[in-house]
Design an enzyme around this catalytic site. Structure first.
Site, short mmCIF file in Angstrom:
data_model
loop_
_atom_site.label_atom_id
_atom_site.label_comp_id
_atom_site.label_asym_id
_atom_site.label_seq_id
_atom_site.Cartn_x
_atom_site.Cartn_y
_atom_site.Cartn_z
N HIS A 95 48.09 -2.58 28.98
CA HIS A 95 48.42 -4.00 29.02
C HIS A 95 47.80 -4.74 30.20
O HIS A 95 47.19 -5.80 30.03
CB HIS A 95 49.94 -4.18 28.98
CG HIS A 95 50.37 -5.60 28.87
ND1 HIS A 95 51.10 -6.22 29.85
CD2 HIS A 95 50.13 -6.52 27.90
CE1 HIS A 95 51.29 -7.47 29.49
NE2 HIS A 95 50.73 -7.68 28.31
N ASP A 150 47.38 -1.74 18.86
CA ASP A 150 47.87 -2.16 20.17
C ASP A 150 46.70 -2.67 21.00
O ASP A 150 45.62 -2.91 20.49
CB ASP A 150 48.62 -1.02 20.86
CG ASP A 150 47.75 0.20 21.12
OD1 ASP A 150 46.57 0.01 21.50
OD2 ASP A 150 48.24 1.33 20.96
#
Ligand SMILES: [Cu+2]
Length: 484
Positions: A95, A150
């Site tokens: 992330h 993702d």
């Protein structure tokens, strides 16, 4: 520049290249590569000398995605159940990298040199620009190991290729070769371009509505500055009303028939061929309309073409230089008007106040761009051009007249007394060259007294200029500097 184990950073001027450098594993992301890449990106983001960042892979792949061996080996990163803690991996390792690429205050380019799979595809698509080798392909491989996309690809892929294709990529987990991805991309651009063209087309009427000079008085010609302009306006509306009546009649009859006589499938319409009376009727009707239009036009035309006498409060026109004369153009009944020679030049209008435009005295009063005229006085214009075709048009003062080299056109106007102090604006109405848009014209109306005062000032200025020129000539003749 820090040294990294699995990432190589190269600098070329203001460009920083970050190479994912684990070619033996097709640049798969293990823990080390995650932390190295984050470090290299942070360094590039914080370095003011770096103005653009390129991401690419060493060897034949861009990145084959997450290194599964590394994930399964994460002894210290397991959930309570003993499974690999993917959530923590995403939050702490992936992330920050994707977010940093998106928030980077400089452009990031992904040079996709080969396969980009999983998090590798996410990284490429997070970049601002993607350039791919012909052998490269994108692959959302997540479905093959039971994951949802993702690394931001659930957002970035639909936004780049549309929802349907993104769903196909995510659910089928098939390779998208670079040429196909390219084909998907530009079409998006094409669609955006079409939207842009439509928006531009829609903006045009709006633009016109706000461009006062261009739009004039919307439907009918402008009016109010001179009797000929008013008569043009009247004639326009007379024709317009006839046209509206005809239009509404024809379209009304059409729609009435459409609804009244609409038939079911297979019905045969009644034939009216051979109805002599009806055919004579509409032929005669059309002829009558034409005759009415012609009569009205010829009644109105003289008032548009022929100048009237000046009013009692107009400039007192004696038989002076300014009074127009000659058999070739329409003059007021008493033969007296203020004559102005209008000369179009790229890209300015010159006005000479003289009766004979072909032989005007050199010291005639003249002005550029702004014409000054007395109110309640008939002004006749001799219009020609110095170079190319221009067109004289002050909409509120009458119709448009072409200014043609070697040929003189004539028109007239007469500004009512109550409009003293008004300036009428117009523009060359012929596309005459690259500065055509700047070729504006103004007519300022003054009371006859003010006009004569203006005329005197102009004459005095010309006299002074002539005297100064004479003095300079003398100085030059004596061998002195002309200035001073
Ligand atoms: Cu022009």
């Amino acid at each position: 520049m820090a040294d990294f184990e699995t990432v190589t950073v190269r600098r070329d001027g203001a460009a920083a290249t970050i190479v994912l450098d684990r070619p033996e594993a097709l640049n798969a992301w293990n823990r080390q590569l995650g932390s190295d890449l984050l470090g290299a990106l942070r360094e590039a983001a914080g370095d003011d000398d770096v103005r653009a960042v390129r991401l690419t892979g060493a060897g034949r792949a861009f990145s084959s995605g997450a290194d599964l061996r590394d994930i399964t080996a994460m002894e210290d990163e397991r959930t309570a159940e003993g499974d690999p803690d993917v959530q923590r991996l995403l939050r702490e390792r992936y992330h920050p990298i994707i977010t940093l690429v998106r928030e980077m205050p400089k452009p990031v380019l992904a040079a996709v040199n080969g396969p980009a799979a999983g998090i590798g595809a996410s990284l490429a698509l997070a970049s601002d620009l993607v350039i791919a080798a012909e052998s490269a392909y994108l692959l959302l491989a997540f479905v093959n190991i039971g994951l949802v996309p993702d690394g931001g690809s659930s957002l970035l892929v639909p936004s780049r290729v549309g929802f349907a294709r993104a769903a196909e990529m995510a659910m089928l987990g098939e390779r998208i070769p670079a040429p196909k991805a390219l084909d998907w991309g530009p079409r998006q651009k094409l669609r955006r371009r079409r939207v842009l063209a439509l928006a531009a087309a829609a903006a045009l009427p709006l633009l016109l509505a706000f461009a006062g000079t261009a739009f004039g008085s919307a439907i009918a010609p402008e009016t109010g500055g001179s009797p000929n302009a008013d008569k043009i306006h009247t004639l326009y509306w007379l024709v317009m009303i006839v046209a509206i009546v005809v239009f509404v009649g024809v379209e009304g009859a059409l729609f009435y028939s459409l609804f009244k006589f609409r038939a079911r499938r297979g019905a045969v319409a009644a034939q009216i061929r051979g109805n002599t009376r009806l055919e004579i009727g509409w032929t005669v009707g059309a002829a009558v309309i034409l005759v009415v239009l012609a009569v009205v036009t010829f009644i109105e035309l003289p008032g548009i073409r022929n100048p009237p006498n000046s009013g009692p409060n107009g400039l007192q026109l004696a038989d002076r230089v300014l009074v127009a004369a000659g058999p070739s153009k329409a003059l007021p009944p008493n033969g007296k008007s203020l004559n102005i020679c209008v000369n179009g030049q790229q890209y300015v209008w010159r006005y000479t106040y003289a009766s004979n435009c072909n032989n005007a005295p050199l010291n005639s009063v003249f002005s550029y761009e702004q014409m000054v005229v007395p109110t309640d006085t008939t002004v006749t214009l001799d219009i020609n051009s110095q170079d190319v075709a221009h067109s004289w048009w002050i909409p509120k003062l009458g119709g448009k007249f072409d200014a043609i080299p070697g040929y003189t056109n004539h028109t007239w106007f007469k500004v009512p007394g109550k409009l003293a102090g008004t300036t009428f604006t117009g523009q060359c109405a012929e596309l005459c060259g690259r500065n055509h848009a700047n070729m504006i014209a103004e007519v300022t109306a003054m009371t006859p007294d003010n006009f004569e005062a203006w005329l005197d000032r102009q004459r005095a200025a010309i006299r002074r200029a002539d005297q100064a020129a004479a003095r300079q000539r003398q100085r030059v003749d004596k061998g002195q500097q002309p200035g001073g």
